[in-house]
Motif scaffolding. Structure first.
Motif, PDB file in Angstrom:
ATOM      1  N   VAL A 194       0.762  -1.289  -0.029  1.00 27.74           N
ATOM      2  CA  VAL A 194       0.087  -0.120   0.138  1.00 27.74           C
ATOM      3  C   VAL A 194       0.782   1.026   0.021  1.00 27.74           C
ATOM      4  O   VAL A 194       0.211   2.345  -0.224  1.00 27.74           O
ATOM      5  N   GLY A 195       2.116   1.370   0.256  1.00 31.07           N
ATOM      6  CA  GLY A 195       2.930   2.473   0.292  1.00 31.07           C
ATOM      7  C   GLY A 195       4.465   2.074   0.685  1.00 31.07           C
ATOM      8  O   GLY A 195       4.877   0.769   0.918  1.00 31.07           O
ATOM      9  N   VAL A 196       5.224   3.175   0.147  1.00 30.61           N
ATOM     10  CA  VAL A 196       6.760   2.816   0.455  1.00 30.61           C
ATOM     11  C   VAL A 196       7.239   4.223   1.050  1.00 30.61           C
ATOM     12  O   VAL A 196       6.991   5.303   0.901  1.00 30.61           O
ATOM     13  N   LEU A 197       8.002   4.032   2.354  1.00 25.23           N
ATOM     14  CA  LEU A 197       8.608   5.178   3.125  1.00 25.23           C
ATOM     15  C   LEU A 197       9.505   5.860   2.337  1.00 25.23           C
ATOM     16  O   LEU A 197      10.436   5.157   1.897  1.00 25.23           O
ATOM     17  N   ASP A 198       9.728   7.219   2.981  1.00 27.66           N
ATOM     18  CA  ASP A 198      11.222   7.644   2.486  1.00 27.66           C
ATOM     19  C   ASP A 198      12.127   7.314   3.555  1.00 27.66           C
ATOM     20  O   ASP A 198      11.672   6.836   4.685  1.00 27.66           O
ATOM     21  N   ARG A 199      13.384   7.613   3.454  1.00 31.71           N
ATOM     22  CA  ARG A 199      14.524   7.111   4.299  1.00 31.71           C
ATOM     23  C   ARG A 199      14.183   7.886   5.374  1.00 31.71           C
ATOM     24  O   ARG A 199      13.659   8.947   5.557  1.00 31.71           O
ATOM     25  N   LEU A 200      14.454   7.170   6.805  1.00 34.56           N
ATOM     26  CA  LEU A 200      14.529   7.664   8.020  1.00 34.56           C
ATOM     27  C   LEU A 200      15.766   7.490   8.500  1.00 34.56           C
ATOM     28  O   LEU A 200      16.409   6.488   9.316  1.00 34.56           O
TER      29      LEU A 200
END
Length: 403
Positions: A194-200
């Protein structure tokens, strides 16, 4: 009767520059090669200073966005058995009761294995972890989505996943706007992406994880509901005070088995390591500049040897030793100045290009630009002193008699 000759006239700056360009224009190939050596050295120095500065600007921006008031709580080791300890399932609610705590969320790792498709061998998981995540995790970490959305009250109940930034890269899943992302295979079923996160930067473990809803992980993956990493956002002025009591709050019975860290401290340590590497590369750039300076000195010495008759003729026509020395010294400085200008442009282009590729703000410290030009000119002075002195010492009769 003694005839006194008038003192030699002083060379004006325009005349000196005109003389300096004679040798440079007469031998363009040699000039380009000599200037190129200086340009490479200066470009290396500019890039070595500019790229870390751009990286630091990106890190500072990331810290400002994520905040240095984030603490993490993880289980340590059991002092009796030496095995990894466990946090109580109610650790998060207990931590949330601490007054300066703004918010807290957690993830819990499962034993599940994730693969791009069910045709990939089971052992090829790319080292990615499948973790249960709470819905308030993005708010606590202040994370943003590269694509899609995070889990909600519906999708956390069913086989749906959100990919960390690196997990997306390793699985070869890069969603495009308006197109559904490919699913992933976890254990024995497909999970919708459902989604992909940006880098943390402050939570790299999230980057390498595939996140499943907390209820779905318990239902489909045998998750026991115990958190393995708790992220705590606290008031800025109370970070140290909260850090001191987090262990006893998260696990009152065994506080010694709780590890509390501040991710921004790890980033600060990382910056020290990167600065050490920057110093190393700065030294390499200085070596390249030294080699370029030696090349310029060699070029000027050869120029003196080739132009002995010119030097003798100028001395016979009344030019002083100072005039000759000034001419060759100015030629050396002009040569390295051209190389330095090219090096600054090349170093700036390399820094800007690298920053664009890494999605950093391009930063070029003014001290690096001015310092690069000053170093180039200084190198020209040092490289030109000996050839200039050698040219000035040539006697007119000796120089004119040279074949």
């Amino acid at each position: 009767m003694t005839v006194r000759l008038p003192p030699p006239a002083r060379l004006s700056v325009p005349d000196l520059l005109g003389l300096a360009t004679v040798g440079i224009r007469a031998r363009p190939a040699r000039t380009v090669l000599a200037a190129l050596g200086i340009a490479i050295g200066i470009a290396a120095l500019i890039a070595v200073l500019g790229i870390p500065a751009s990286n630091q600007a990106a890190v500072r921006a990331g810290l400002a966005a994520l905040g240095p008031n984030l603490l993490t709580v993880t289980p340590g080791q059991n002092l009796v058995t030496g095995e990894r300890a466990q946090l109580p399932a109610e650790s998060v609610p207990m931590i949330q009761r601490i007054e300066p705590v703004q918010s807290a969320s957690a993830i819990g790792y499962t034993a599940a294995r994730v693969r791009r498709t069910n045709l990939v061998p089971e052992g090829e998981t790319n080292g990615l972890a499948v973790a249960a995540a709470r819905l308030d995790l993005p708010a606590v970490l202040r994370s943003t989505m590269r694509a899609g959305v995070f889990l909600d009250r519906v999708t956390e109940q069913y086989p749906a996943v959100v990919l960390g930034a690196r997990a997306s890269e390793l699985l070869g899943i890069e969603p495009h706007p308006g197109e559904p992302a490919p699913p992933v295979w976890i254990n024995d079923r497909w999970y919708v992406t459902v989604g992909v996160l940006d880098r943390l930067p402050l939570a790299p473990e999230i980057d390498n994880s595939v996140l499943v809803g907390w209820p779905a992980a318990q239902r489909y993956l045998g998750f026991d509901g115990r958190p393995q990493a708790i992220f705590v956002r606290v008031d800025d002025e109370a970070v140290d005070d909260v850090r001191a009591v987090l262990g006893r709050t998260a696990n009152p019975q065994r506080p010694e088995e709780v590890l509390v860290s501040r991710p921004s401290d790890a980033l600060a340590a990382q910056r020290l390591v990167e600065q050490a590497y920057s110093s190393l590369f700065l030294g390499l750039g200085a070596v390249a500049l030294l080699v370029g300076g030696i090349g310029v000195a060699n070029t000027m010495i050869i120029s003196v040897l080739e132009r002995r008759r010119e030097i003798g003729l100028r001395r016979a026509l009344g030019a002083s030793r100072g005039h000759v020395a000034s001419q060759f010294l100015a030629e050396s400085v002009l040569l390295t100045g051209i190389g330095g200008a090219l090096g600054i442009l090349l170093g700036a282009a390399v820094t800007a290009g690298y920053a664009v590729v890494e999605r950093w703000p391009a930063v070029l410290p003014p001290t690096a630009l001015l310092g690069g030009l000053a170093v180039a000119v200084g190198t020209g002075v040092l490289a030109g002193v000996y050839p200039a002195v050698r040219a000035a010492r040539l006697a007119p009769t000796e120089a004119l008699s040279t074949n």
